[in-house]
Design a protein around this motif. Sequence first.
Motif, PDB file in Angstrom:
ATOM      1  N   GLU A 190      48.178 105.217  -5.640  1.00  0.00           N
ATOM      2  CA  GLU A 190      48.221 104.924  -4.208  1.00  0.00           C
ATOM      3  C   GLU A 190      47.284 103.770  -3.862  1.00  0.00           C
ATOM      4  O   GLU A 190      47.592 102.932  -3.009  1.00  0.00           O
ATOM      5  N   CYS A 191      46.150 103.724  -4.515  1.00  0.00           N
ATOM      6  CA  CYS A 191      45.190 102.650  -4.267  1.00  0.00           C
ATOM      7  C   CYS A 191      45.682 101.319  -4.840  1.00  0.00           C
ATOM      8  O   CYS A 191      45.605 100.285  -4.179  1.00  0.00           O
ATOM      9  N   PHE A 192      46.199 101.354  -6.065  1.00  0.00           N
ATOM     10  CA  PHE A 192      46.656 100.124  -6.724  1.00  0.00           C
ATOM     11  C   PHE A 192      47.740  99.423  -5.899  1.00  0.00           C
ATOM     12  O   PHE A 192      47.729  98.200  -5.764  1.00  0.00           O
ATOM     13  N   VAL A 193      48.677 100.202  -5.366  1.00  0.00           N
ATOM     14  CA  VAL A 193      49.792  99.579  -4.648  1.00  0.00           C
ATOM     15  C   VAL A 193      49.375  99.058  -3.276  1.00  0.00           C
ATOM     16  O   VAL A 193      50.172  98.393  -2.592  1.00  0.00           O
ATOM     17  N   CYS A 194      48.148  99.370  -2.854  1.00  0.00           N
ATOM     18  CA  CYS A 194      47.620  98.813  -1.604  1.00  0.00           C
ATOM     19  C   CYS A 194      46.746  97.588  -1.874  1.00  0.00           C
ATOM     20  O   CYS A 194      46.256  96.956  -0.934  1.00  0.00           O
ATOM     21  N   ASP A 195      46.545  97.279  -3.151  1.00  0.00           N
ATOM     22  CA  ASP A 195      45.651  96.175  -3.511  1.00  0.00           C
ATOM     23  C   ASP A 195      46.269  94.849  -3.090  1.00  0.00           C
ATOM     24  O   ASP A 195      47.370  94.495  -3.510  1.00  0.00           O
ATOM     25  N   GLU A 196      45.555  94.119  -2.264  1.00  0.00           N
ATOM     26  CA  GLU A 196      46.068  92.843  -1.754  1.00  0.00           C
ATOM     27  C   GLU A 196      46.263  91.806  -2.856  1.00  0.00           C
ATOM     28  O   GLU A 196      46.966  90.811  -2.678  1.00  0.00           O
ATOM     29  N   ASN A 197      45.648  92.025  -4.014  1.00  0.00           N
ATOM     30  CA  ASN A 197      45.761  91.065  -5.112  1.00  0.00           C
ATOM     31  C   ASN A 197      47.048  91.233  -5.910  1.00  0.00           C
ATOM     32  O   ASN A 197      47.381  90.380  -6.733  1.00  0.00           O
ATOM     33  N   ILE A 198      47.750  92.336  -5.704  1.00  0.00           N
ATOM     34  CA  ILE A 198      49.019  92.544  -6.397  1.00  0.00           C
ATOM     35  C   ILE A 198      50.134  91.913  -5.575  1.00  0.00           C
ATOM     36  O   ILE A 198      50.309  92.225  -4.397  1.00  0.00           O
ATOM     37  N   ILE A 199      50.885  91.027  -6.195  1.00  0.00           N
ATOM     38  CA  ILE A 199      51.865  90.209  -5.474  1.00  0.00           C
ATOM     39  C   ILE A 199      52.978  91.057  -4.864  1.00  0.00           C
ATOM     40  O   ILE A 199      53.326  90.901  -3.704  1.00  0.00           O
ATOM     41  N   ASP A 200      53.549  91.951  -5.630  1.00  0.00           N
ATOM     42  CA  ASP A 200      54.744  92.689  -5.194  1.00  0.00           C
ATOM     43  C   ASP A 200      54.373  94.089  -4.727  1.00  0.00           C
ATOM     44  O   ASP A 200      55.062  95.061  -5.022  1.00  0.00           O
ATOM     45  N   LYS A 201      53.280  94.203  -3.965  1.00  0.00           N
ATOM     46  CA  LYS A 201      52.750  95.533  -3.649  1.00  0.00           C
ATOM     47  C   LYS A 201      53.695  96.369  -2.781  1.00  0.00           C
ATOM     48  O   LYS A 201      53.706  97.597  -2.894  1.00  0.00           O
ATOM     49  N   ASP A 202      54.492  95.731  -1.907  1.00  0.00           N
ATOM     50  CA  ASP A 202      55.423  96.493  -1.074  1.00  0.00           C
ATOM     51  C   ASP A 202      56.476  97.192  -1.931  1.00  0.00           C
ATOM     52  O   ASP A 202      56.821  98.350  -1.689  1.00  0.00           O
TER      53      ASP A 202
END
Length: 663
Positions: free
Chosen positions: A232-244
Amino acid sequence: MRKLRETLRAMIFREKDKNMTRHNQEILDCLNDYLKVRKPGYAILLRGSWGSGKTFFVKDWLDTLAKKDDDDDFYTLAPIYVSLYGMTTMSQIDEEMKKAVSPILHSKFMKTAGKMFKVAISAALRYNIDLNNDGVDDMKMECTIDPKALLGSDDLHVKGNRLVVFDDLERCHVSIKEVMGYINYYVEHIGCNVVIVGDDEKLNKKQDFQEIKEKTIGREFELDPEIDAAVECFVCDENIIDKDYLAHNTELIKACFKASRTNNLRLLKQSLCDFSLMMGRIPIKTKQYPTFEKIKQRLLANFVAVYAEDKGQEVNMDDYGRKFGEEVSAQMTLDLTGEEKPVMSEMTKKHEKYNVAGLTDKYYAMVPHYADFVLKYLRKGRVDLSFIETEIKKDEKKPWEVLQNYMCLDNDVLTKNVDLNAGYLESGEFGSVDEMLSSAFIMLMIIHWELTPKYSVETVSKWCAKTMREKYYGSCKSQNELHDMRQHVITCVGYYVGDQVPEVKSFLIELGKVYAEIEGKLKNDLTVFLETLSDDKIEELYNVYSGVMPDHSTSYSSSPIFASVDPEKFVNGFTNLSNGGKRKVISLIVGHYNDALNIRNPEDMVYHYVDDLKTLPEIIGLLEKKEGECQLVDKMLVKMLKKNLEESVKKIKAADAVREGKQ
C-alpha cells in the motif's frame, strides 16, 4: 508531496487491523509499553531478515510518536533515529548522533529572546540567534549539542521520551564490541529507551555478538514482513511512475509476492519500480491494443515473481524457460512409462508455488515465456517488443468470437464479454458489416436464452440500425450496392442463426426500415450513370445497361430508364459529350424503346416504360433549348435525340391508351 506521502504512510500504519499482522501489532504494543518505563536499563532488539520491512516498521512507529510542541518555554524531544549502515569508526557514529539531535537549535525554545539552553555544549557549529524574534539575527553562536548531555539532562525545560533507535546494526563495520559498548552507554548510564534493529542471522555470524548482547539487550522480537502495508505504501510513492496502475492492482501484487515466500520487501519495491520504467519504453501504439491490458497484468505478475525468485532465493533463474521445459518433458515421459517421479527440481518448485496459488492460469505467473521476458530485462535491460506483439496477436480475440462458445463459458467470462460486445455494438466500431452481424446475432441469442439482464433486443436493434444507417447501408452509392449488401445481410442470418428466432426477426425488421429509408434516397446504377455522363466512362454505358435492376426483378432493358433521372443533369451531360459519345447514347436510347414499342402488340409491354413519362417531356424541352445553342454536328445530334424521344413518348402514350382500353 512529501507531506502527503508521510500522511499516507501514517494512515496506512494506523490501520493496524487492516494492514498489520497480529504478531507485529503485539510487538508494537510492547514497544509502546516499553516507552512508559523511565530508564528501563535494557534495550530491545527487533530482528528480521534483510529487506523484510524492519526499517519501514520502525520509521512508521516513530512517525506516530513524533509530536509538535509550540510552547516557547519547553523543548519536547523527538525520537532519535540513527542508521549504522556503512559506519567504519566510532567518531562517525557519534557525528550521526549529533546530527540527529541538532534540530533542537532550530526550535522556538532556542530562538526566543534571552533563552539559553542549560545543558552542556561542546565542539563547534555556527548558528544565528534572533533574540527579540523580529526576524533579524541579533547574535551568532558556534556550538553543537552533546547528545549524551542532552539526553541525560534533568533540565525541566526538556520534555519527552529519551528514545534512540539504532538501525542496520549488522551493516556496521566497526567492531561489534565497540558498537554495543557505545549503545550500552545510552542504555545503562544515560537511561535512554533504546531500540536496536538488525538482521539476526547476520548478527549471529559476527564474532562475540551472542556473548555481549545479553548485557545490553533485555528483550528480542522477530518481525513478520508487513507485506500488505508495504505494498500500500509503495504504490503511493511519488517516485514510482505508474503508481495509479499499481494501486489498481495491489491485490495481484500481494498475491504474487506472498506466493514467492521470499519476504524481501526491498526486492518487491525494486520490481515495481523496474516494471514502471520498463512500461515507459513500450510504444504508445502498442499500449492502445485492447488486449494489451491483459498482457500488462501478466508482466506485472512476472516482475514481482521473477525478482523475488531470482534475487531473493539461493538458486537463480538463468535459462529458466529451457530448464523448466526439460523438467516438464521428463515428468511426462515418466508418466507414460509408469516410473517413479524424481524429487521436484528447483525450477519446478518455483513454478508450482504460483500454480497452487492460482496465479499461473489467470496471470501467467512464472510461465516460461513471460518469466524469460522479465529475465532478459533484468539481466540485459532489454525490452523484447516482438514478444509483446506476438502475445497481442494471440489474445486478439474479439468479444463476439469468445461468445460463440457461450454455453461453455464461466459466468464471469460470459458477463465480461457480453459487456465488451455491447460496447462494440453501441459504438459501431466494426471492421466490416460481417463483424457487426456476428456481434449482433450472438448477442441476440444470449438475450434469447436470458443469459443477460442488462441488454434487450430493442437496444441491440437500435444500436445496429444506427450503424447500418451511418456506416454500411449509408455508405452505398447506389440502389444496386444497397441491395447487394441487403442480400449479404440476409445470407448471414441463415449462416449465423436463422430467422426463426423471434429476437432475430425483430432485429431484421429494424434493419429493413433502415434499408427502405436509404433506398428512397438512392438511385440505381443506370440512373447514376445517365446523370453523370462523360467521355471518359462512356464505354461503360452498355455494360451498365445490360445489368439488372437492384432487386434483380428485371433487366434495365425492360425498365423505365429515365423515371428517376434528373432531366437537367442528363441534358447537360449529354451536350457536353463528344459527338462520338452523343451517338452512343442516342443509339442506346433508340434501341431501348424500339425493342419494346415496335412489336405487334406494344400495349403488352408498355407498362415497363410508362413511368418515363414523368421526366421525358422535361428532357425534350431542355434539348430543344440546347438545340438553339448548338451548331453543326452538335446541333444535329441534339435534334436527333429530341426527335427520337418525342416519337418514343407518342408510342408510350398510344400503347398505354390501348392497354387502359383493354382493361
